[in-house]
Structure formats: structure tokens, C-alpha cells
Design a protein around this motif. Structure first.
Motif, short mmCIF file in Angstrom:
data_model
loop_
_atom_site.label_atom_id
_atom_site.label_comp_id
_atom_site.label_asym_id
_atom_site.label_seq_id
_atom_site.Cartn_x
_atom_site.Cartn_y
_atom_site.Cartn_z
N ARG A 119 107.90 21.52 -24.49
CA ARG A 119 107.43 22.73 -23.80
C ARG A 119 105.95 22.63 -23.43
O ARG A 119 105.50 23.26 -22.47
N ALA A 120 105.18 21.83 -24.18
CA ALA A 120 103.75 21.70 -23.91
C ALA A 120 103.41 20.44 -23.13
O ALA A 120 102.29 20.31 -22.63
N ALA A 121 104.35 19.50 -23.03
CA ALA A 121 104.05 18.19 -22.42
C ALA A 121 105.03 17.85 -21.31
O ALA A 121 105.43 16.69 -21.16
N GLY B 58 102.13 15.50 -41.82
CA GLY B 58 101.75 14.10 -41.76
C GLY B 58 101.62 13.52 -40.37
O GLY B 58 101.05 12.44 -40.20
N ILE B 59 102.16 14.19 -39.37
CA ILE B 59 102.05 13.72 -37.99
C ILE B 59 101.78 14.92 -37.09
O ILE B 59 101.96 16.07 -37.49
N ILE B 60 101.32 14.64 -35.88
CA ILE B 60 101.10 15.68 -34.89
C ILE B 60 102.16 15.51 -33.81
O ILE B 60 102.28 14.44 -33.21
N ARG C 163 93.56 20.20 -35.09
CA ARG C 163 92.84 21.47 -34.96
C ARG C 163 92.66 21.85 -33.50
O ARG C 163 92.83 23.02 -33.12
N SER C 164 92.32 20.88 -32.67
CA SER C 164 92.11 21.15 -31.25
C SER C 164 93.39 21.62 -30.56
O SER C 164 93.39 22.61 -29.82
N VAL D 134 100.79 22.23 -30.29
CA VAL D 134 101.24 21.35 -31.36
C VAL D 134 102.33 22.04 -32.17
O VAL D 134 102.33 23.27 -32.31
N GLU D 135 103.27 21.25 -32.69
CA GLU D 135 104.32 21.76 -33.56
C GLU D 135 103.78 21.76 -35.00
O GLU D 135 103.61 20.71 -35.61
N GLU D 136 103.50 22.95 -35.52
CA GLU D 136 102.83 23.06 -36.81
C GLU D 136 103.72 22.72 -38.00
O GLU D 136 103.23 22.47 -39.09
N ALA D 137 105.03 22.72 -37.82
CA ALA D 137 105.94 22.59 -38.96
C ALA D 137 106.04 21.17 -39.50
O ALA D 137 106.61 20.94 -40.55
#
Length: 295
Positions: free
Chosen positions: A281-283, A274-276, A260-261, A268-271
Motif C-alpha cells: 500500500r505504501a510502495a 527485527g526487520i523493516i 523511525r523515519s 512501515v509495517e510496525e508489527a
């Protein structure tokens, strides 16, 4: 002897910006440390494993590699990462396994055709969570895969582990408790099986034609094709098919809250179910995967 995962190097252009991103991801990030060869780092610890955020701050101080015709070559950590940044940009540049006897590890790498480098010992000052300055020291044995010249790997033995590891630095608001493993990509994973077995001291077995897995005493080493990596994690694989370190996987009890954060920050890749998955591109060129801690 089987060797557990020790750390990975996450090479970045701006160490403070990288620290801010890892802070947003819920990690406790250490202060800056200086190397005498033109690089600085910040450390993100989990029990027995860490991410080394690394920046080349003074290219003029980086020593070159020194090939020798009458003995082992000198491997320049700074020069390797400087070349990596020029060729590939930011991302996960080196995989490090836990060492205990660098002389024996070097001998094993040499005998298997994956060595040829001097061992390397060094010490530096570190700042503990309470602000106290202490000395830490390391002994390194380098390995190279002839099939993958841009893949950096070595073993690392701690000389003063009591000064390096800190329970306070291993408390993270994202509730990460341990490293689950690392993920490598290669067009033909089987070509790197012998190298990875020599590096880890354990078996790396075929799970699928496109996927090999090695279990270590601390986390797994997965190597898969770029296509399978993208199918599994929903993000592009680094490189163009050569062996590359693509992702780090973590165990966390706080996966739902973390999702959620990070979703609110579009990190985060929403697709992926079961995992985050925090995408490159974000890291800053790395893929970071958070998995719910097994019950």
C-alpha cells in the motif's frame, strides 16, 4: 554457471510519483530514460543490482509478441508489462538474473523446456550522476515457466558496464549497501523448482514444505506460499496463488533510523520485529524489506 541477481522491474503508472516514494525511502533515484518501445524507466542502484522503475508512457509504440511457427518467438518486453499492468496492476513484474553469454543461456533454457524465444540486444542513452550522457547496452535471454505464464524472467548481460554502474548512484541516505534477495510466492513452490534452478544456474532447495531457497552469487531467491509470506512479513501476498515476485530484501546499516523515519510517515509495517517492511500500500504494489547488515 550460477547467476546472481541482476535487477527487478517495478511496474508503475506514474514514474515521477514512484521516484518520489523511493526518495522518501532514502534511495538515490536516477533520471528518466526512454526506450524505443513505448516505456520509460528510472534506476535505483546497489552494487551489482538495481530496481528498474518502469512506466508505459506510449502504449501505441509497444510492439506485440510475435509467435512463430518456423523459429523462436519474439518476446516483447513492453507487451508483457502492458498485460501485467492490465491484469495485476502496479507491482514487481519481472525477475532478472545476471547474464554473461545470452546464446548459451538461451540454449540452456531451450534444452530444459523453459525457452523458445529469440535473444534480444539493444542500446539506449543514459544520464550519469554528473549529467553526462553515455550509451549503455544490454543482451537479454528470456525464460518462461509453463506453470506461470504471467511470471516474467530473463538474463541480462551488460555491454558497457562502465557506463551503467555508478558509485555515486549507489550512495543512499537509508544506508542500503546491497541486495539481500528476492521473495517469490506460489501456491505450490515445488512446481517451480526446476524452472528457478534453470534460470539461476544453481540449486533451489527445500527449507520447509512451503518454502524453497536458492543462494546465488548475489542475493537469495526465496519462494514460499502466500500464507507463509503473510505470516513472515505481515503483508498480503500478490496474486491468487500463481508464481509472482512479491518482495525485494536489502541490507542496511541504518535500520533503526530508517524505521523511525518511515514510521513517522506511516510507510512501515510496525508489527514485524527485527526487520523493516514497507508494504504494498505504501510502495505501489511492491513489498520492500530492510534488514540490518550482518556484523
Amino acid at each position: 554457471m550460477r547467476r546472481g541477481l541482476d535487477h527487478v522491474v517495478h511496474l508503475v503508472r506514474d514514474l515521477d510519483a514512484a521516484g518520489e516514494i523511493y526518495d522518501l525511502l532514502g534511495f538515490t533515484v536516477g533520471s528518466r530514460n526512454r526506450h524505443p518501445w513505448g516505456t520509460e524507466n528510472r534506476i535505483v542502484q546497489t552494487p551489482g543490482f538495481f530496481i528498474e522503475l518502469l512506466q508505459i508512457v506510449d502504449p501505441e509504440q509497444v510492439p506485440p509478441d510475435q509467435p512463430r511457427s518456423d523459429g523462436d518467438d519474439f518476446f516483447s518486453f513492453g507487451a508483457f508489462n502492458k498485460r501485467f499492468l492490465e491484469r495485476h496492476g502496479e507491482g514487481l513484474s519481472m525477475l532478472v538474473l545476471e547474464g554473461s553469454d545470452p546464446v548459451a543461456e538461451k540454449a540452456a533454457f531451450d534444452a530444459a523446456g523453459f525457452g523458445g524465444f529469440e535473444t534480444f540486444d539493444f542500446a539506449r542513452t543514459a544520464r550519469r550522476a554528473d549529467g553526462q550522457e553515455v550509451e549503455v547496452g544490454f543482451s537479454l535471454a528470456f525464460a518462461r515457466d509453463p506453470e506461470a505464464p504471467d511470471f516474467g524472467a530473463f538474463t541480462c548481460a551488460q555491454k558497457l558496464p562502465e557506463n551503467f554502474w555508478s558509485a555515486d548512484m549507489q550512495r543512499h541516505s537509508n544506508q542500503v549497501s546491497a541486495v539481500a534477495g528476492v521473495v517469490l510466492v506460489a501456491e505450490v513452490p515445488s512446481r517451480h523448482q526446476a524452472f528457478l534452478e534453470t534460470l539461476s544456474g544453481g540449486q533451489v532447495q527445500r527449507a520447509l514444505n512451503e518454502w524453497f531457497v536458492g543462494q546465488t552469487p548475489r542475493g537469495s531467491i526465496d519462494v514460499m506460499t502466500p500464507g507463509l509470506f503473510t505470516e513472515r512479513y505481515g503483508v498480503p501476498a500478490p496474486g491468487t496463488g500463481e508464481l509472482r515476485l512479491a518482495a525485494v530484501r536489502f541490507h542496511t546499516r541504518g535500520a533503526p533510523e530508517l524505521r523511525r523515519s518511515l514510521a513517522a510517515r506511516r510507510m512501515v509495517e510496525e508489527a514485524i520485529a527485527g526487520i523493516i517492511v514497507v508494504p504494498p500500500r505504501a510502495a505501489l504494489g511492491a513489498t520492500l524489506v530492510f534488514e540490518l547488515t550482518p556484523a
